[in-house]
Every structure is written in C-alpha cells, then in structure tokens.
Design an enzyme around this catalytic site. Structure first.
Site, PDB file in Angstrom:
ATOM      1  CE1 TYR A 178       0.414   1.838   4.241  1.00 21.88           C
ATOM      2  CE2 TYR A 178       0.856  -0.504   4.501  1.00 21.88           C
ATOM      3  CZ  TYR A 178       0.941   0.788   4.976  1.00 21.88           C
ATOM      4  OH  TYR A 178       1.555   1.054   6.176  1.00 21.88           O
ATOM      5  CB  CYS A 179       1.498   4.009  -1.685  1.00 22.48           C
ATOM      6  SG  CYS A 179       0.307   4.186  -3.025  1.00 22.48           S
ATOM      7  NE  ARG A 180      -1.602  11.906   0.140  1.00 22.46           N
ATOM      8  CZ  ARG A 180      -2.399  12.416  -0.792  1.00 22.46           C
ATOM      9  NH1 ARG A 180      -2.360  11.942  -2.020  1.00 22.46           N
ATOM     10  NH2 ARG A 180      -3.228  13.395  -0.510  1.00 22.46           N
TER      11      ARG A 180
END
Length: 112
Positions: free
Chosen positions: A74-76
């Site tokens: 995941y990221c932003r």
C-alpha cells in the site's frame, strides 16, 4: 481477436480496504508500505515494513523478502503501490495484492 495487442493483466490483485483487511489476517502475510520514510513515520498500518518504491535500492531490499509469502502493498493513494506490486510480481513474488485507494481510503486507525 489479437490478444497480443491487449495490455497484459497485472500479475497482482487489487483489493478494496475490506478485502485487504481480511487478507491481513492470513498467517505469514508480509505487509509492505512503499511510501517515503517521512510518510511512514506520519502513520502506517500496524506491522508494516517500509521500503520506499522510489528509492534506488527498492529492488535489492525487496529481494531480501521471502517471495513465497503473500505480500500486501500500500501507499497513500494506491498508485505507487500498484507500481510496486507490478515490480514484485515480475521479481517472482507469487501472491501480491495492492490496496485500492491507499491509506486515504483505509478506514482503520494508523499507528506511529
């Protein structure tokens, strides 16, 4: 008609936050936060390992992970993690999933 003209399907799954949360409960799952270290320090999912997908050593750092375990990334917002998921799949990781919407859509509390 001409399958070679179609873009190749990603070798990873995109999961909704609910699906991602359920996948996190599987034993042996590796949770990978691919944001910058300063973003990670501002709040991340519990148990996440931080390896910045934009760092020059991303490939060598993920090569040290066990590619036989399910890997959730995941990221932003989900864009950088989609890039990372693709790279992981190409590097031989068999079970890779990306969090759609990233932490922006994550309903649970982040930890510091």
């Amino acid at each position: 008609m001409f399958d070679f003209l179609k873009p190749a399907a990603p070798a990873y799954q995109n999961l909704t936050p609910a699906e991602f949360s359920a996948a996190l409960r599987q034993l042996g799952t590796v949770l990978l936060d691919v944001r910058r270290p300063d973003e990670f320090a501002g709040g991340h999912l519990p148990g996440a390992v931080n390896i910045d997908v934009t760092a020059p050593d991303f490939g060598s750092r993920v090569a040290a992970l066990d590619n036989t375990h399910p890997t959730l990334v995941y990221c932003r917002s989900g864009a950088r993690s989609a890039t990372a998921a693709s790279q992981l799949s190409k590097a031989g990781f068999g079970h890779v999933a990306n969090l759609l919407g990233g932490v922006l859509d994550w309903p649970e509390k982040l930890v510091r």
